[in-house]
Write an enzyme that holds these catalytic residues in place. Structure first.
Site, PDB file in Angstrom:
ATOM      1  CG  ASP A 253      14.490  -1.645   4.775  1.00  0.00           C
ATOM      2  OD1 ASP A 253      14.800  -0.645   5.423  1.00  0.00           O
ATOM      3  OD2 ASP A 253      14.521  -2.793   5.245  1.00  0.00           O
TER       4      ASP A 253
ATOM      5  CD  GLU B 184       8.044  -0.358  -2.314  1.00  0.00           C
ATOM      6  OE1 GLU B 184       6.902   0.066  -2.123  1.00  0.00           O
ATOM      7  OE2 GLU B 184       8.412  -1.500  -1.982  1.00  0.00           O
TER       8      GLU B 184
ATOM      9  CG  PHE C 110      10.285   1.543  11.193  1.00  0.00           C
ATOM     10  CD1 PHE C 110      10.548   0.455  10.366  1.00  0.00           C
ATOM     11  CD2 PHE C 110       8.970   1.966  11.332  1.00  0.00           C
ATOM     12  CE1 PHE C 110       9.508  -0.214   9.712  1.00  0.00           C
ATOM     13  CE2 PHE C 110       7.932   1.307  10.680  1.00  0.00           C
ATOM     14  CZ  PHE C 110       8.207   0.220   9.872  1.00  0.00           C
ATOM     15  CB  VAL C 111      10.359   6.690   8.121  1.00  0.00           C
ATOM     16  CG1 VAL C 111      11.745   7.189   8.484  1.00  0.00           C
ATOM     17  CG2 VAL C 111      10.396   5.849   6.832  1.00  0.00           C
TER      18      VAL C 111
ATOM     19  NE  ARG D   6      -1.015   1.797   5.005  1.00  0.00           N
ATOM     20  CZ  ARG D   6      -0.002   1.029   4.614  1.00  0.00           C
ATOM     21  NH1 ARG D   6       0.969   1.534   3.912  1.00  0.00           N
ATOM     22  NH2 ARG D   6       0.032  -0.250   4.932  1.00  0.00           N
TER      23      ARG D   6
ATOM     24  CE  LYS E 174      -3.229  -2.407   3.035  1.00  0.00           C
ATOM     25  NZ  LYS E 174      -3.716  -2.448   4.439  1.00  0.00           N
ATOM     26  N   GLY E 175       2.118   1.084   0.385  1.00  0.00           N
ATOM     27  CA  GLY E 175       2.986   2.234   0.662  1.00  0.00           C
ATOM     28  C   GLY E 175       3.197   3.188  -0.500  1.00  0.00           C
TER      29      GLY E 175
HETATM   30  P1  IMP Z   1      12.639  -4.321   1.446  1.00  0.00           P
HETATM   31  O1  IMP Z   1      12.135  -5.450   0.650  1.00  0.00           O
HETATM   32  O2  IMP Z   1      13.426  -4.757   2.645  1.00  0.00           O
HETATM   33  O3  IMP Z   1      13.393  -3.296   0.595  1.00  0.00           O
HETATM   34  O4  IMP Z   1      11.399  -3.586   2.082  1.00  0.00           O
HETATM   35  C1  IMP Z   1      10.623  -2.730   1.374  1.00  0.00           C
HETATM   36  C2  IMP Z   1       9.238  -2.691   1.948  1.00  0.00           C
HETATM   37  O5  IMP Z   1       9.257  -2.581   3.358  1.00  0.00           O
HETATM   38  C3  IMP Z   1       8.510  -1.487   1.413  1.00  0.00           C
HETATM   39  O6  IMP Z   1       7.351  -1.976   0.769  1.00  0.00           O
HETATM   40  C4  IMP Z   1       8.182  -0.646   2.582  1.00  0.00           C
HETATM   41  O7  IMP Z   1       6.822  -0.366   2.554  1.00  0.00           O
HETATM   42  C5  IMP Z   1       8.557  -1.451   3.808  1.00  0.00           C
HETATM   43  N1  IMP Z   1       9.455  -0.662   4.682  1.00  0.00           N
HETATM   44  C6  IMP Z   1      10.799  -0.635   4.700  1.00  0.00           C
HETATM   45  N2  IMP Z   1      11.268   0.228   5.610  1.00  0.00           N
HETATM   46  C7  IMP Z   1      10.165   0.795   6.159  1.00  0.00           C
HETATM   47  C8  IMP Z   1       9.990   1.830   7.157  1.00  0.00           C
HETATM   48  O8  IMP Z   1      10.916   2.425   7.708  1.00  0.00           O
HETATM   49  N3  IMP Z   1       8.698   2.138   7.439  1.00  0.00           N
HETATM   50  C9  IMP Z   1       7.622   1.544   6.846  1.00  0.00           C
HETATM   51  N4  IMP Z   1       7.741   0.587   5.909  1.00  0.00           N
HETATM   52  C10 IMP Z   1       9.009   0.217   5.572  1.00  0.00           C
END
Ligand code: IMP
Length: 215
Positions: free
Chosen positions: A134, A130, A188-189, A201, A71-72
């Site tokens: 992360d 996206e 963490f945001v 959100r 959803k982000g």
């Molecule tokens: P990744 O696969 O580890 O890169 O994670 C990416 C997903 O994790 C994204 O869809 C983000 O929505 C979520 N995510 C990563 N860091 C944060 C954060 O600090 N706050 C909220 N969601 C996060």
């Protein structure tokens, strides 16, 4: 044009947004501080839109086909598309996909789930939108999926936030982010579409989440 903006740990608050902000009870226990204020986000989204429109003109693209990661990515994608429209860019097509390596917790599970109605992207040039890169697992998996399983012609990536220090070592040089709004420290945001256990959100800015507000 800047390729990205580095956000310091103490945050990036525009002078226009500097008036003392107090959060009501419902928010106070979750929010530590504003990390990126709304004026900064608005400006950066406009810059990214300008960059995208320029690139689309160079490529002579007649449309921009988005795959928005739910959803982000939804709030960011909407703002980006409106700016592209304001700048006289090509029509924007929205596709949505659910792909995440997070559950409702704040640690990556390591496996990426892709769900939702799978868009028809065969032979199309795709832009993934996206909220946050992360570890990079979600974007790497999604890009591979769209290219190899859905046969997209090309896949580029646009992320509002990037946490390069969190990137999986194997992806450090392999995952290219084509458009990045802000590079942030390992914090963490939430806000502007990103959540903390489905909360926050709706905030028009990005906040650092209080540790005890994290489930
Ligand atoms: P990744 O696969 O580890 O890169 O994670 C990416 C997903 O994790 C994204 O869809 C983000 O929505 C979520 N995510 C990563 N860091 C944060 C954060 O600090 N706050 C909220 N969601 C996060």
């Amino acid at each position: 044009m800047k390729t990205t903006i580095q956000v310091p740990v103490r945050g990036l608050v525009h002078p226009r947004d500097r008036k003392k902000r107090t959060f009501s009870g419902a928010y106070r226990h979750r929010i530590d501080r504003v990390l990126i204020s709304s004026t900064w986000i608005r400006r950066r989204v406009r810059e990214l839109a300008r960059q995208l429109v320029g690139d689309l003109r160079l490529r002579r693209s007649s449309e921009l086909e988005l795959v928005v990661v739910l959803k982000g990515g939804a709030v960011f994608a909407n703002a980006l598309a409106r700016e592209i429209c304001r700048l006289g860019g090509p029509p924007v097509i929205f596709n949505y996909i659910t792909a995440s390596s997070y559950g409702s917790r704040t640690v990556s599970s390591g496996t990426v789930r892709i769900a939702g109605q799978i868009p028809f992207v065969r032979n199309k040039d795709i832009l993934i939108v996206e909220d946050i890169a992360d570890t990079g697992l979600t974007l790497a998996r999604l890009k591979e999926y769209l290219l190899t399983e859905r046969r997209a012609a090309s896949v580029r990536i646009c992320a509002l936030l990037d946490k390069p220090s969190r990137r999986k070592r194997a992806l450090k040089n392999r995952l290219a982010l084509d458009y990045v709004g802000f590079r942030i420290p390992d914090i963490f945001v939430a806000g502007y579409g990103s959540d903390c256990a489905e909360h926050l959100r709706e905030l028009p800015f990005i906040v650092a989440v209080k540790r005890r507000g994290v489930k």
